[in-house]
Design a protein around this motif. Structure first.
Motif, PDB file in Angstrom:
ATOM      1  N   HIS A  78       0.829  -1.205   0.000  1.00 54.01           N
ATOM      2  CA  HIS A  78       0.000   0.000   0.000  1.00 54.01           C
ATOM      3  C   HIS A  78       0.866   1.259   0.000  1.00 54.01           C
ATOM      4  O   HIS A  78       0.662   2.162  -0.807  1.00 54.01           O
ATOM      5  N   GLU A  79       1.835   1.300   0.887  1.00 56.91           N
ATOM      6  CA  GLU A  79       2.681   2.488   0.958  1.00 56.91           C
ATOM      7  C   GLU A  79       3.511   2.641  -0.310  1.00 56.91           C
ATOM      8  O   GLU A  79       3.676   3.753  -0.825  1.00 56.91           O
ATOM      9  N   CYS A  81       2.660   1.666  -3.278  1.00 52.76           N
ATOM     10  CA  CYS A  81       1.758   2.116  -4.333  1.00 52.76           C
ATOM     11  C   CYS A  81       1.399   3.590  -4.190  1.00 52.76           C
ATOM     12  O   CYS A  81       1.163   4.271  -5.193  1.00 52.76           O
ATOM     13  N   HIS A  82       1.377   4.098  -2.968  1.00 53.56           N
ATOM     14  CA  HIS A  82       1.184   5.536  -2.797  1.00 53.56           C
ATOM     15  C   HIS A  82       2.270   6.299  -3.552  1.00 53.56           C
ATOM     16  O   HIS A  82       2.003   7.329  -4.179  1.00 53.56           O
ATOM     17  N   GLN A  86       2.249   8.523  -7.700  1.00 54.29           N
ATOM     18  CA  GLN A  86       2.629   9.932  -7.731  1.00 54.29           C
ATOM     19  C   GLN A  86       3.702  10.191  -8.783  1.00 54.29           C
ATOM     20  O   GLN A  86       4.546   9.337  -9.026  1.00 54.29           O
ATOM     21  N   ARG A  91       7.237  12.423  -5.301  1.00 53.63           N
ATOM     22  CA  ARG A  91       7.739  11.342  -4.447  1.00 53.63           C
ATOM     23  C   ARG A  91       8.822  11.840  -3.503  1.00 53.63           C
ATOM     24  O   ARG A  91       8.852  11.467  -2.338  1.00 53.63           O
ATOM     25  N   ASP A  97       2.964  10.830   5.316  1.00 54.62           N
ATOM     26  CA  ASP A  97       1.606  10.951   4.778  1.00 54.62           C
ATOM     27  C   ASP A  97       1.698  11.218   3.284  1.00 54.62           C
ATOM     28  O   ASP A  97       2.129  12.288   2.865  1.00 54.62           O
ATOM     29  N   ALA A  98       1.287  10.236   2.480  1.00 51.79           N
ATOM     30  CA  ALA A  98       1.521  10.314   1.046  1.00 51.79           C
ATOM     31  C   ALA A  98       0.536  11.184   0.288  1.00 51.79           C
ATOM     32  O   ALA A  98       0.906  11.791  -0.706  1.00 51.79           O
ATOM     33  N   THR A  99      -0.720  11.235   0.707  1.00 52.61           N
ATOM     34  CA  THR A  99      -1.698  11.984  -0.087  1.00 52.61           C
ATOM     35  C   THR A  99      -2.963  12.267   0.710  1.00 52.61           C
ATOM     36  O   THR A  99      -3.269  11.577   1.678  1.00 52.61           O
ATOM     37  N   GLU A 104      -6.153   9.267  -5.709  1.00 51.03           N
ATOM     38  CA  GLU A 104      -4.879   8.572  -5.488  1.00 51.03           C
ATOM     39  C   GLU A 104      -5.030   7.438  -4.491  1.00 51.03           C
ATOM     40  O   GLU A 104      -4.413   6.388  -4.639  1.00 51.03           O
ATOM     41  N   GLU A 105      -5.833   7.623  -3.462  1.00 55.39           N
ATOM     42  CA  GLU A 105      -6.057   6.548  -2.486  1.00 55.39           C
ATOM     43  C   GLU A 105      -6.728   5.351  -3.150  1.00 55.39           C
ATOM     44  O   GLU A 105      -6.339   4.200  -2.934  1.00 55.39           O
ATOM     45  N   THR A 108      -4.233   3.668  -5.371  1.00 55.53           N
ATOM     46  CA  THR A 108      -3.273   2.956  -4.533  1.00 55.53           C
ATOM     47  C   THR A 108      -3.832   1.603  -4.106  1.00 55.53           C
ATOM     48  O   THR A 108      -3.159   0.572  -4.211  1.00 55.53           O
TER      49      THR A 108
END
Length: 166
Positions: A78-79, A81-82, A86, A91, A97-99, A104-105, A108
């Motif tokens: 998951h992380e 793919c975050h 992007q 990146r 905190d990616a987004t 995007e979630e 992901t």
């Protein structure tokens, strides 16, 4: 309705989900490297840098995905793919905190399921089961139902950006 997650339920700590210690990390490392990412393994019991949910969940800083042996495979994917969804210039700025983007979630979550199918000993079906056990919630009641019946927008988003083929 986009997927949402709550803090992992208590039963996840009891081994309800597949962890990195149960797999050879080489295929995950290779998969991430193909997307310009680095898998960084930290020692058992050490803090995981950039972990949004806290240990044992994976962490993000720049193009690095931090994990331990007790990190759930779904969390590492998951992380990662975050970061994959992007653009490279964003990146480098990610820390923990990616987004805050719903699109995007969703992308992901969809991509982590697809990429799980490329990892020996994991597979998409197991990953979706682990996502449900961890606490992802979807309008249709399960990760599989969302993926198969309600994720057209996430798939289209990924196709439009060349992150999926066909």
């Amino acid at each position: 309705m986009p997927p949402s997650a709550t803090h992992p339920p208590d039963h996840c700590a009891a081994g309800a989900v597949l962890t990195l210690a149960e797999l050879d990390p080489a295929p995950l490392r290779t998969l991430l490297a193909a997307h310009g990412l680095e898998l960084v393994e930290v020692a058992d019991g050490a803090p995981i840098p950039g972990s949004y949910w806290g240990e044992p969940e994976a962490g993000l800083i720049g193009c690095k995905v931090y994990v331990r042996g007790d990190t759930p495979v779904h969390s590492a994917l998951h992380e990662a793919c975050h970061l994959i969804v992007q653009p490279p210039e964003r990146r480098a700025l990610v820390h923990t905190d990616a987004t805050d983007s719903v699109a995007e979630e969703d992308a992901t979550c969809y991509l982590q399921i697809v990429l799980a199918g490329q990892l020996p000993g994991v597979g998409s079906a197991r990953l979706m089961q682990d996502m449900d056990s961890w606490g992802y919630t979807y309008r249709l009641g399960s990760t599989r139902a969302w993926f198969e019946q309600d994720a057209e927008d996430a798939r289209a988003w990924l196709l439009q950006r060349g992150l999926l083929t066909g």
